[in-house]
Design an enzyme around this catalytic site. Sequence first.
Site, PDB file in Angstrom:
ATOM      1  N   LEU A 113      15.285 -18.955 -18.155  1.00  0.00           N
ATOM      2  CA  LEU A 113      16.665 -18.738 -18.576  1.00  0.00           C
ATOM      3  C   LEU A 113      17.437 -17.901 -17.565  1.00  0.00           C
ATOM      4  O   LEU A 113      17.041 -16.782 -17.231  1.00  0.00           O
ATOM      5  CB  LEU A 113      16.687 -18.052 -19.943  1.00  0.00           C
ATOM      6  N   ASP A 114      18.550 -18.457 -17.069  1.00  0.00           N
ATOM      7  CA  ASP A 114      19.449 -17.786 -16.128  1.00  0.00           C
ATOM      8  C   ASP A 114      18.747 -17.324 -14.857  1.00  0.00           C
ATOM      9  O   ASP A 114      19.165 -16.362 -14.215  1.00  0.00           O
ATOM     10  CB  ASP A 114      20.128 -16.586 -16.809  1.00  0.00           C
ATOM     11  N   GLU A 115      17.667 -18.020 -14.485  1.00  0.00           N
ATOM     12  CA  GLU A 115      16.929 -17.652 -13.278  1.00  0.00           C
ATOM     13  C   GLU A 115      16.960 -18.763 -12.234  1.00  0.00           C
ATOM     14  O   GLU A 115      16.242 -18.706 -11.253  1.00  0.00           O
ATOM     15  CB  GLU A 115      15.466 -17.326 -13.634  1.00  0.00           C
TER      16      GLU A 115
END
Length: 293
Positions: free
Chosen positions: A236-238
């Site tokens: 997530l969001d990486e």
Amino acid sequence: MSPEFPRPESGREYVLTLSCPDRAGLVHAVSGFLVRNSGNILESQQFDDRLQDRFFMRVHFDVSDPNADLETLRHRFGPVAEAHRLSWTLRDAATATRTLIMVSRFGHCLNDLLFRQRTGSLNIEIAAVVSNHRDFEALAGTYGIPFHHVPVTRDTKAEAEARLLELVDELDVDLVVLARYMQILSDDLCKQLEGRAINIHHSFLPSFKGARPYEQAYDRGVKLVGATAHYVTPELDEGQIIEQDVVRVDHSLDPGQLVTVGRDVEAQVLAHAVKWHSESRVMVDGNRTVVFR
């Protein structure tokens, strides 16, 4: 409406991107191929990653030979690529990227992308807008864009994602843009959209997660408001970062004013990421990207 920016000439202008282990003679190999095929370089950019010993290149060129179409050029470049162990793509520069935009209840990024596409500043073709709410159905309609309401609950998440993939296939979508789509995608969906899905989110120093991030930022007295556009990955969001920007703020801004500033940054950062992706200016390098602006 006529575009604000000149368009590449279909069937005459092409974009070649490549990456490979660094070695002598790569630029010569590419330029030699272009000379043999009546190519004229309009723009050329390259990057030598010395830490990873890899070479990246993007070339925008036109051709004067009417018989040198896209498939012919691809066929002719094959032996060059094989000889130098290249990972490469070759596309018609005029071909618009088929794009599906996903949104929830914050419409600033959607509205910005619709306007930029309509005025010709983005070389994308918006195939559809998909949302888990109906808030922006009318907005999509004013642009003549098909709108698909795909509601999501805890119990229907799998069915909703299956429907999304159906739309991606049915509409021949090249790029999925999460324009403030407030649902976490499953790991399986992220893997299926790898390299062709872009997300935007607020990015503060420090970072504020969860609900009401701008109120959290106000309470902490932040001095920077920012946003990050990145590829979607199971982490997530990486995902690999394509574009980031920040704007300085101070104590005089209340939470509502911070929201306004933040939305402006989000829209601009996402538009940059979509533009660069659609023009083959972004190349993934592991956990990083090479962006030829």
